[in-house]
Design a protein around this motif. Sequence first.
Motif, PDB file in Angstrom:
ATOM      1  N   TYR A 160       9.564   6.047   3.390  1.00  0.00           N
ATOM      2  CA  TYR A 160       9.013   7.366   3.091  1.00  0.00           C
ATOM      3  C   TYR A 160       9.935   8.124   2.148  1.00  0.00           C
ATOM      4  CZ  TYR A 160       6.573   6.419   7.518  1.00  0.00           C
ATOM      5  OH  TYR A 160       5.837   5.853   8.529  1.00  0.00           O
ATOM      6  N   THR A 161       9.366   9.111   1.506  1.00  0.00           N
ATOM      7  CA  THR A 161      10.207  10.065   0.817  1.00  0.00           C
ATOM      8  C   THR A 161      10.872  10.945   1.867  1.00  0.00           C
ATOM      9  OG1 THR A 161      10.274  11.629  -1.032  1.00  0.00           O
ATOM     10  CG2 THR A 161       8.468  11.877   0.534  1.00  0.00           C
ATOM     11  N   GLU A 162      12.030  11.442   1.559  1.00  0.00           N
ATOM     12  CA  GLU A 162      12.848  12.133   2.547  1.00  0.00           C
ATOM     13  C   GLU A 162      12.150  13.327   3.184  1.00  0.00           C
ATOM     14  OE1 GLU A 162      15.697  10.743   3.367  1.00  0.00           O
ATOM     15  OE2 GLU A 162      16.052  12.234   4.935  1.00  0.00           O
ATOM     16  N   SER A 163      11.365  14.051   2.428  1.00  0.00           N
ATOM     17  CA  SER A 163      10.785  15.305   2.933  1.00  0.00           C
ATOM     18  C   SER A 163       9.726  15.087   4.005  1.00  0.00           C
ATOM     19  CB  SER A 163      10.192  16.113   1.776  1.00  0.00           C
ATOM     20  OG  SER A 163       9.122  15.406   1.172  1.00  0.00           O
ATOM     21  N   VAL A 164       9.216  13.876   4.143  1.00  0.00           N
ATOM     22  CA  VAL A 164       8.172  13.622   5.144  1.00  0.00           C
ATOM     23  C   VAL A 164       8.630  12.629   6.197  1.00  0.00           C
ATOM     24  CG1 VAL A 164       6.462  13.991   3.323  1.00  0.00           C
ATOM     25  CG2 VAL A 164       6.998  11.667   4.020  1.00  0.00           C
ATOM     26  N   MET A 211       0.831  -1.192   0.000  1.00  0.00           N
ATOM     27  CA  MET A 211       0.000   0.000   0.000  1.00  0.00           C
ATOM     28  C   MET A 211       0.873   1.252   0.000  1.00  0.00           C
ATOM     29  SD  MET A 211      -2.949  -1.300  -0.092  1.00  0.00           S
ATOM     30  CE  MET A 211      -3.882   0.231   0.088  1.00  0.00           C
ATOM     31  N   GLY A 212       0.534   2.184  -0.871  1.00  0.00           N
ATOM     32  CA  GLY A 212       1.319   3.404  -0.972  1.00  0.00           C
ATOM     33  C   GLY A 212       0.457   4.639  -0.874  1.00  0.00           C
ATOM     34  N   TRP A 213       1.093   5.720  -0.480  1.00  0.00           N
ATOM     35  CA  TRP A 213       0.475   7.043  -0.506  1.00  0.00           C
ATOM     36  C   TRP A 213       1.279   7.923  -1.456  1.00  0.00           C
ATOM     37  CZ3 TRP A 213      -4.092   8.414   1.570  1.00  0.00           C
ATOM     38  CH2 TRP A 213      -4.610   7.630   2.587  1.00  0.00           C
ATOM     39  N   PHE A 214       0.551   8.621  -2.298  1.00  0.00           N
ATOM     40  CA  PHE A 214       1.137   9.568  -3.228  1.00  0.00           C
ATOM     41  C   PHE A 214       0.421  10.902  -3.072  1.00  0.00           C
ATOM     42  CE2 PHE A 214       3.749   6.935  -6.137  1.00  0.00           C
ATOM     43  CZ  PHE A 214       3.419   5.681  -5.654  1.00  0.00           C
ATOM     44  N   ARG A 215       0.994  11.946  -3.630  1.00  0.00           N
ATOM     45  CA  ARG A 215       0.329  13.245  -3.621  1.00  0.00           C
ATOM     46  C   ARG A 215       0.625  13.981  -4.913  1.00  0.00           C
ATOM     47  NH1 ARG A 215       3.823  16.181   1.211  1.00  0.00           N
ATOM     48  NH2 ARG A 215       5.808  16.395   0.063  1.00  0.00           N
ATOM     49  N   GLN A 216      -0.287  14.869  -5.246  1.00  0.00           N
ATOM     50  CA  GLN A 216      -0.127  15.651  -6.456  1.00  0.00           C
ATOM     51  C   GLN A 216      -0.564  17.086  -6.191  1.00  0.00           C
ATOM     52  OE1 GLN A 216      -2.081  14.016  -9.926  1.00  0.00           O
ATOM     53  NE2 GLN A 216      -0.757  15.164 -11.304  1.00  0.00           N
ATOM     54  N   PRO A 268      -0.956  21.112  -7.493  1.00  0.00           N
ATOM     55  CA  PRO A 268      -1.355  21.726  -8.771  1.00  0.00           C
ATOM     56  C   PRO A 268      -0.160  21.991  -9.677  1.00  0.00           C
ATOM     57  CG  PRO A 268      -2.512  22.757  -6.952  1.00  0.00           C
ATOM     58  CD  PRO A 268      -1.489  21.838  -6.340  1.00  0.00           C
ATOM     59  N   GLY A 269      -0.275  21.548 -10.915  1.00  0.00           N
ATOM     60  CA  GLY A 269       0.779  21.781 -11.883  1.00  0.00           C
ATOM     61  C   GLY A 269       1.993  20.895 -11.748  1.00  0.00           C
ATOM     62  N   LYS A 270       1.930  19.927 -10.833  1.00  0.00           N
ATOM     63  CA  LYS A 270       3.072  19.042 -10.622  1.00  0.00           C
ATOM     64  C   LYS A 270       2.694  17.599 -10.874  1.00  0.00           C
ATOM     65  CE  LYS A 270       5.518  21.978  -7.319  1.00  0.00           C
ATOM     66  NZ  LYS A 270       6.200  22.025  -5.994  1.00  0.00           N
ATOM     67  N   GLU A 271       3.702  16.774 -11.029  1.00  0.00           N
ATOM     68  CA  GLU A 271       3.467  15.355 -11.221  1.00  0.00           C
ATOM     69  C   GLU A 271       3.128  14.695  -9.882  1.00  0.00           C
ATOM     70  OE1 GLU A 271       6.328  14.491 -15.108  1.00  0.00           O
ATOM     71  OE2 GLU A 271       6.757  13.557 -13.173  1.00  0.00           O
ATOM     72  N   ARG A 272       2.445  13.590  -9.985  1.00  0.00           N
ATOM     73  CA  ARG A 272       2.148  12.820  -8.781  1.00  0.00           C
ATOM     74  C   ARG A 272       3.459  12.264  -8.225  1.00  0.00           C
ATOM     75  NH1 ARG A 272      -3.109   9.065  -9.020  1.00  0.00           N
ATOM     76  NH2 ARG A 272      -3.767  11.069  -9.898  1.00  0.00           N
ATOM     77  N   GLU A 273       3.633  12.389  -6.912  1.00  0.00           N
ATOM     78  CA  GLU A 273       4.882  11.961  -6.296  1.00  0.00           C
ATOM     79  C   GLU A 273       4.625  11.019  -5.128  1.00  0.00           C
ATOM     80  OE1 GLU A 273       7.055  15.268  -4.675  1.00  0.00           O
ATOM     81  OE2 GLU A 273       5.541  15.692  -3.165  1.00  0.00           O
ATOM     82  N   PHE A 274       5.613  10.201  -4.886  1.00  0.00           N
ATOM     83  CA  PHE A 274       5.562   9.224  -3.804  1.00  0.00           C
ATOM     84  C   PHE A 274       5.692   9.915  -2.462  1.00  0.00           C
ATOM     85  CE2 PHE A 274       6.174   5.251  -1.740  1.00  0.00           C
ATOM     86  CZ  PHE A 274       7.204   5.414  -0.834  1.00  0.00           C
ATOM     87  N   VAL A 276      -3.401  16.950  -3.441  1.00  0.00           N
ATOM     88  CA  VAL A 276      -4.381  15.868  -3.368  1.00  0.00           C
ATOM     89  C   VAL A 276      -3.602  14.597  -3.047  1.00  0.00           C
ATOM     90  CG1 VAL A 276      -6.113  14.523  -4.598  1.00  0.00           C
ATOM     91  CG2 VAL A 276      -5.912  16.986  -5.026  1.00  0.00           C
ATOM     92  N   TYR A 277      -4.033  13.905  -2.026  1.00  0.00           N
ATOM     93  CA  TYR A 277      -3.359  12.700  -1.577  1.00  0.00           C
ATOM     94  C   TYR A 277      -4.130  11.472  -2.050  1.00  0.00           C
ATOM     95  CZ  TYR A 277      -0.066  15.279   1.277  1.00  0.00           C
ATOM     96  OH  TYR A 277       0.946  16.105   1.689  1.00  0.00           O
ATOM     97  N   TYR A 278      -3.386  10.521  -2.588  1.00  0.00           N
ATOM     98  CA  TYR A 278      -3.962   9.305  -3.129  1.00  0.00           C
ATOM     99  C   TYR A 278      -3.390   8.081  -2.412  1.00  0.00           C
ATOM    100  CZ  TYR A 278      -5.213  12.260  -7.115  1.00  0.00           C
ATOM    101  OH  TYR A 278      -5.709  13.255  -7.928  1.00  0.00           O
TER     102      TYR A 278
END
Length: 126
Positions: free
Chosen positions: A58-62, A33-38, A40-46, A91-93
């Motif tokens: 996790y990604t380093e920033s979080v 299970m993963g969480w991603f976010r997007q 405005p104007g950016k690509e969806r990121e992990f 937006v978190y997915y």
Amino acid sequence: VQLQASGGGLVQAGGSLRLSCAASGRTFSNHDMGWFRQAPGKEREFVGAISRGGIIYYTESVKDRFTIARDNAKNTVSLQMNSLEPEDTAVYYCAARSGYYHPSSRYTRVREYDYWGQGTQVTVSS
């Protein structure tokens, strides 16, 4: 697998939110299970993930602010977000994958996930 994310909202910088993702359909425990976010104007990121084996990354920033957990009995995965920053606005997915799995692998790319929830908006005001 059908995924339903919830828990987004508006919060001030430094605040907290807890996102939840409910899964139905195929055997939840067999999925990473993963969480991603997007933003405005950016690509969806992990953002982060928890594997079917319980490995969390996790990604380093979080890394020191967000916590992922899963409850296989309830078919849910959560994302606890603390010390939120305006840069976390997106937006978190939640997403699920059931393909090949190895405990040493890290699945951080959008294309590695098979199923996606509808997204929930998180807005952090400064």
